[in-house]
Write an enzyme that holds these catalytic residues in place. Structure first.
Site, PDB file in Angstrom:
ATOM      1  CB  CYS A   1      -0.977  -0.026   1.167  1.00  0.00           C
ATOM      2  SG  CYS A   1      -2.391   1.089   0.927  1.00  0.00           S
TER       3      CYS A   1
ATOM      4  CG  HIS B   1      -3.759  -3.494   3.386  1.00  0.00           C
ATOM      5  ND1 HIS B   1      -2.510  -3.167   3.877  1.00  0.00           N
ATOM      6  CD2 HIS B   1      -4.319  -2.328   2.967  1.00  0.00           C
ATOM      7  CE1 HIS B   1      -2.329  -1.859   3.767  1.00  0.00           C
ATOM      8  NE2 HIS B   1      -3.403  -1.332   3.215  1.00  0.00           N
TER       9      HIS B   1
END
Length: 500
Positions: free
Chosen positions: A345, A442
Site C-alpha cells: 500500500c 493488504h
C-alpha cells in the site's frame, strides 16, 4: 431472535440487551475483552454484534460493502462469526498529522477534521452513531459496545460520543476495566469514580481487573478497597492472556517483533503514520522468520534479509520521515547487496519514482520523489478505493485475498510486470530482477499456500503446519475460555439484560 425494525432517531420498542465496556485509559485491553466476550456469547447460541461508536486508528479493515472500520471491530465481528459492517464502528478517525485526521463516517470518507473542530462537531455525529447502533440492535440478541480512552477525561465530556455520552444516549449499562499490568489500578478505578458525576457512577454496574501476572489471590485486598470506595462489584481478575500476540492488533502501541536467533530476518521501519501493520501477523508466526521493527533514531539493521515497507496513512510525510532517518540510504544499500524489498500500500507507493499530489490531499500540492526502486508513479486523488479483493499471484498462480484501502492510483512501465492479478486485473509491480515488489493488497500473507511459496522463493523454509486462519480461530476460542475461567461472564449477560 426478536424481529425488530431499526429507526434513525429512536430506539426500537423492544430494547436489545447491550453492555458497554469502558476502560480507565487507552490500551487497557478493552478490544481484546470485547472480542473474547463476543466469542463466548456466540458459542452460547446468541446473535452477538460488536459496536464501537468512535475509534481512532490507522489500522482499518474493509467491509463487504466497500466501507472501512477499525481493525479491532473486524476481529470482533470475526469472533461473532459474521461479516464486518460499517455500522460496527460508525465514526473512525484516521490521524494524518499531529492535529488532523481523516473522518470516516459510517464507512465512507467524510473529509478531514482538525482536533479543535472535532469537539464542536461531535454532537452532529451522534445521530449517525445511534442509527448504526439501532441497526445492529435490530439483528442481534446482544450488542457489546467498546468505549475509547477513558470516561474520566472530563475535559472531553461535552458532546461525548465515545464513552458516557454514548452510554447515556443509548441507555447502556457500563463495565469499567482497569489494567493492573501498568500499575496504579486501584487509583485509576477509584479516581475514575471520583471524577464521574453521580448519574454516570450509577451507570457503571461492575469493574474488572485485566492483565494480572502472578498469584491472583494477592490482589484480594485490592478488590475489597475498590469495591468499598466505589460501591461497584468486581467481575474478577483476568490474568494476562499470552495468546494476544496471535491476534491482529489495532493500536500502534501493540507493535512488537518476534526476534529469533538464526532466523530469516524481516525488518520493518516503523513509520510515524504506520497503518495496517497486521499484514505482518502471519509472518511473525512463521517459525523460521524473525520480524524486527526498526524505530526512529536507529539505522536499519544490516543483517536484514528482507525489508518490508508497511502501509501509511500519510505516505508523503512518512517518506520524508524515512529520508530524515537515513533509511532510504539503508534500503538502497540493502538492494545493492542483493537483499529483497516488499512494499504494501503506502510502502508500495514509496518504492516508485514519484508520488504526485496535485490537489494537496496530504499537504502542499506537488510532486515528490520516491525511492525509485520500482519503475512506477503514483498520483493521489480524492477518490478512495476501499474493497475486499481476491485473485492470484502471477508467478505461482496461487490464490491470494485481502482488501484494499488507499487513495491514489499507481501506473508506469514497472506495472507491466505485475505481482498479482486481482479481480481479473494486473495489480502491483515487480522489479526486473525480481528482488523488489509492491502491492496495494493488504492481508496478502494470510493465504497459507501463497505465503509458503513466497518464503521458499526468497530462501526461507516455511512452516508447513501453519494455518493462519486456524490460529486466529483457535486463539479466539482460547480467549473466550480464558474469560469464562477468570471472570463472571454470566454477570456480564445479566448486566446487558438490565438495559431498560
Amino acid at each position: 431472535m426478536t424481529d425488530k425494525t431499526p429507526t434513525s432517531n429512536s430506539f426500537a420498542q423492544e430494547r436489545t440487551p447491550a453492555v458497554m465496556i469502558q476502560g480507565t485509559g487507552s490500551n487497557v485491553g478493552k478490544s481484546l475483552i470485547v472480542a473474547g466476550l463476543c466469542r463466548a456469547f456466540t458459542r452460547r447460541g446468541l446473535a452477538v454484534r460488536p459496536f464501537k461508536p468512535q475509534n481512532m486508528s490507522n489500522n482499518a479493515a474493509a467491509t463487504p460493502d466497500g466501507g472501512e472500520i477499525g481493525r479491532a471491530q473486524a476481529l470482533q465481528a470475526h469472533a461473532c462469526g459474521v461479516a464486518p459492517s460499517v455500522h460496527m464502528n460508525p465514526v473512525l478517525l484516521k490521524p494524518e498529522a499531529e492535529s488532523r485526521s481523516q473522518l470516516i463516517l459510517q464507512g465512507r470518507r467524510a473529509g478531514v477534521i482538525r482536533a479543535r473542530e472535532f469537539g464542536a462537531r461531535k454532537a452532529e455525529l451522534l445521530p449517525a452513531v445511534l442509527d448504526s447502533f439501532n441497526r445492529l440492535c435490530a439483528e442481534a440478541d446482544l450488542v457489546i459496545v467498546e468505549g475509547a480512552g477513558s470516561p474520566a477525561e472530563v475535559n472531553l465530556r461535552a458532546g461525548d460520543i465515545a464513552n458516557m455520552g454514548f452510554a447515556e444516549a443509548a441507555d447502556a449499562p457500563v463495565i469499567l476495566i482497569g489494567d493492573i499490568d501498568r500499575g496504579g489500578v486501584i487509583a485509576s478505578l477509584v479516581g475514575t469514580h471520583m471524577l464521574l458525576p453521580e448519574s454516570e457512577r450509577a451507570r457503571v454496574k461492575a469493574f474488572l481487573i485485566n492483565k494480572f501476572r502472578g498469584d491472583v489471590s494477592l490482589f484480594d485486598g485490592g478488590l475489597r478497597v475498590i469495591a468499598e470506595r466505589t460501591g461497584w462489584p468486581s467481575l474478577g481478575v483476568v490474568p494476562y492472556f499470552d495468546g494476544a500476540g496471535r491476534l491482529p492488533a489495532e493500536d500502534a502501541l501493540d507493535i512488537r517483533g518476534a526476534a529469533r536467533e538464526g532466523a530469516f530476518c524481516i525488518v520493518v521501519p516503523v513509520l510515524s503514520r504506520i497503518a495496517n501493520f497486521d499484514d505482518l501477523d502471519p509472518l511473525k508466526l512463521e517459525a523460521n522468520v524473525s520480524v524486527e521493527f526498526a524505530h526512529p533514531g536507529k539505522p536499519l539493521p544490516r543483517g536484514a534479509d528482507l525489508i518490508l515497507l508497511p502501509g501509511s496513512k500519510s505516505t508523503i510525510a512518512d517518506l520524508a520521515g524515512l529520508r530524515r532517518e537515513g533509511w532510504d540510504v539503508d534500503i538502497r544499500a540493502h538492494v545493492r547487496q542483493g537483499g529483497a524489498v516488499v512494499g504494501l500500500c503506502g510502502g508500495y507507493q514509496m518504492l516508485g519514482r514519484t508520488i504526485a499530489d496535485p490537489d494537496g490531499i496530504e499537504g502542499a500540492a506537488g510532486v515528490h520523489p520516491g525511492l525509485g526502486l520500482l519503475d512506477v508513479q503514483t498520483v493521489l486523488t480524492a477518490e478512495k478505493r476501499v474493497r475486499p479483493a481476491s485473485g492470484r499471484e502471477v508467478e505461482s498462480g496461487l490464490a491470494v485475498s485481502g482488501y484494499e484501502i488507499h487513495l491514489g492510483r499507481t501506473h508506469g512501465p514497472g506495472a507491466a510486470r505485475p505481482w498479482l492479478q486481482i479481480e481479473g486485473e494486473p495489480e502491483g509491480a515487480v522489479s526486473a530482477d525480481g528482488r523488489v515488489r509492491g502491492s496495494y493488497l493488504h492481508g496478502v500473507f494470510q493465504a497459507d499456500e501463497f505465503r509458503r511459496a513466497f518464503l521458499t522463493r526468497i530462501g526461507v523454509a516455511p512452516d508447513a503446519g501453519l494455518r493462519y486462519g486456524a490460529v486466529v480461530e483457535e486463539t479466539l476460542d482460547a480467549l473466550a475460555d480464558h474469560l469464562e475461567a477468570h471472570m463472571d461472564v454470566d454477570a456480564v449477560l445479566r448486566i446487558a439484560q438490565s438495559r431498560r
